[in-house]
Motif scaffolding. Structure first.
Motif, PDB file in Angstrom:
ATOM      1  N   ALA A 171       0.845 -14.909  10.524  1.00  0.00           N
ATOM      2  CA  ALA A 171       0.340 -13.639  10.000  1.00  0.00           C
ATOM      3  C   ALA A 171      -0.953 -13.874   9.233  1.00  0.00           C
ATOM      4  O   ALA A 171      -1.092 -14.877   8.513  1.00  0.00           O
ATOM      5  N   SER A 208       0.738  -1.563   6.526  1.00  0.00           N
ATOM      6  CA  SER A 208       1.521  -2.580   7.226  1.00  0.00           C
ATOM      7  C   SER A 208       1.390  -3.895   6.467  1.00  0.00           C
ATOM      8  O   SER A 208       0.572  -4.754   6.814  1.00  0.00           O
ATOM      9  N   GLY A 243       0.689  -4.730  11.959  1.00  0.00           N
ATOM     10  CA  GLY A 243       0.072  -5.861  11.293  1.00  0.00           C
ATOM     11  C   GLY A 243      -0.881  -6.629  12.183  1.00  0.00           C
ATOM     12  O   GLY A 243      -1.137  -6.262  13.329  1.00  0.00           O
ATOM     13  N   ARG A 244      -1.414  -7.719  11.624  1.00  0.00           N
ATOM     14  CA  ARG A 244      -2.374  -8.558  12.333  1.00  0.00           C
ATOM     15  C   ARG A 244      -1.979 -10.024  12.208  1.00  0.00           C
ATOM     16  O   ARG A 244      -1.439 -10.446  11.171  1.00  0.00           O
ATOM     17  N   PRO A 272       2.389 -12.142   4.826  1.00  0.00           N
ATOM     18  CA  PRO A 272       0.993 -12.585   4.963  1.00  0.00           C
ATOM     19  C   PRO A 272       0.846 -14.088   4.751  1.00  0.00           C
ATOM     20  O   PRO A 272       1.394 -14.655   3.796  1.00  0.00           O
ATOM     21  N   GLN A 316      -3.495  -8.041   5.160  1.00  0.00           N
ATOM     22  CA  GLN A 316      -2.932  -7.022   6.024  1.00  0.00           C
ATOM     23  C   GLN A 316      -3.301  -5.641   5.483  1.00  0.00           C
ATOM     24  O   GLN A 316      -3.681  -5.494   4.327  1.00  0.00           O
ATOM     25  N   GLY A 344      -3.161  -7.894  17.243  1.00  0.00           N
ATOM     26  CA  GLY A 344      -2.695  -6.948  16.237  1.00  0.00           C
ATOM     27  C   GLY A 344      -1.847  -5.855  16.855  1.00  0.00           C
ATOM     28  O   GLY A 344      -1.482  -5.905  18.038  1.00  0.00           O
ATOM     29  N   LEU A 391       3.275  -8.739   9.196  1.00  0.00           N
ATOM     30  CA  LEU A 391       3.139  -8.754  10.650  1.00  0.00           C
ATOM     31  C   LEU A 391       4.541  -8.693  11.239  1.00  0.00           C
ATOM     32  O   LEU A 391       5.366  -9.568  10.979  1.00  0.00           O
TER      33      LEU A 391
END
Length: 337
Positions: free
Chosen positions: A259, A267, A230-231, A209, A263, A242, A270
């Motif tokens: 990332a 997950s 993830g995003r 993250p 999150q 995502g 990312l």
């Protein structure tokens, strides 16, 4: 994810951050993969084909399988079927597959391993979950990528590469926050173990993250990033994307992926596939498991398959032979593997 990791990520070779003169590639398009059934009935997410013709060239198809927790008896595979004219790359992140082909190649693909099969002039193969996974159930997560071959190489002899998880080149981003598993091609002066006919780069990257990957990218390659989970955000414009979405980048000298700080609990990072290659720019004619340059070559492929010129199922695997005809009939006009 049990894909190969590093005990000390900060000790890995770093991908140098591009200099101020380097131009970032813009995140030109974000598209969501469509969901469909494949093989014996397992679900995949497929971001392409479906894009504008030529955007993904030299790639033909990307299937994202899972992550899914199979109950006992639920795991399914793809029984014996032919291929001609391209390469299949199967990367297992979690779970396992067994692969067998008519040349005697194959093996066990699990937890970060890659099976790279060049169909070339023609081959028969299957990909099935091992008996223990069918019986007990369990987590399954992987991808399969189809890489086109230029006309001059479509008649190459079939070839099989077994790329174990520990053979993958491990790298870190400039700040050490992203783990890069380089499977094939070149990235920032480092090379992956996969041997390719078509010049490409393929990597699985895990970004913690809030971390950022900036990597040089060949000007003559296209550039795609697909989110496994993830995003995050892509490009200097920080375009959001995502899980299950594909980012298509425009022209430039390097890629930027970061990332999100927050999150989902399921997950925590990312995870993305970073892939690109030099476009072949030749006609592409799909017919199920055959990818050639003309309809006439497709007709020839079908005739060669029925005449046994793409190989034969080994005697030890003949239990599945009755499925081959059914499979190719289902495939006509589609893109099943």
């Amino acid at each position: 994810m049990p894909a190969i990791t590093a005990e000390n990520q900060l000790a890995l070779p770093r991908i140098e951050r591009p200099g101020p003169e380097s131009r970032p590639r813009p995140a030109w398009l974000v598209t969501t993969a469509r969901t469909q059934l494949e093989g014996e009935g397992f679900q995949v997410r497929r971001p392409f084909p479906g894009l504008e013709v030529g955007i993904a060239d030299p790639f033909l198809l990307l299937d994202h399988i899972g992550a899914v927790e199979y109950a006992p008896g639920e795991a399914k595979g793809a029984p014996w079927h032919p291929h001609r004219g391209f390469e299949t790359v199967t990367y297992m992140i979690d779970g396992a597959l067994e692969h067998h082909d008519s040349t005697g190649g194959g093996g066990y693909i699990a937890d970060g391993a890659t099976q790279w099969m060049t169909a070339g002039a023609g081959i028969l193969h299957d990909e099935v979950p091992p008996a223990w996974l069918v019986q007990k159930g369990g987590l399954f997560h992987g991808v399969q990528l189809w890489v086109n071959l230029p006309a001059s190489m479509k008649w190459s002899p079939p070839r099989y590469q077994d790329i174990g998880a520990r053979a993958v080149t491990l790298l870190a981003s400039f700040d050490g926050g992203a783990l890069v598993r380089l499977i094939a091609g070149e990235l920032g002066g480092h090379r992956g173990p996969g041997v390719t006919f078509t010049p490409i780069t393929l990597a699985h990257v895990t970004l913690a993250p809030g971390t950022r990957l900036e990597t040089p990218w060949r000007r003559d390659f296209n550039a795609l990033v697909y989110a496994l989970n993830g995003r995050g955000r892509a490009g200097e414009e920080r375009r959001p994307f995502g899980e299950g979405q594909l980012v298509v980048f425009g022209n430039g000298d390097h890629l930027v992926v970061e990332a999100d700080e927050l999150q989902d609990a399921r997950s925590p990072n990312l995870d993305v596939l970073v892939l690109g290659g030099r476009p072949i720019r030749e006609p592409v004619v799909f017919h199920g498991p055959f990818v050639m340059n003309s309809r006439e070559e497709i007709v020839q492929a079908i005739r060669d398959y029925h005449a046994g010129r793409m190989g034969h199922i080994p005697p030890t695997r003949m239990d599945f032979s009755h499925l081959v005809g059914e499979h190719i009939d289902q495939d006509r006009g589609g893109t099943r593997r």
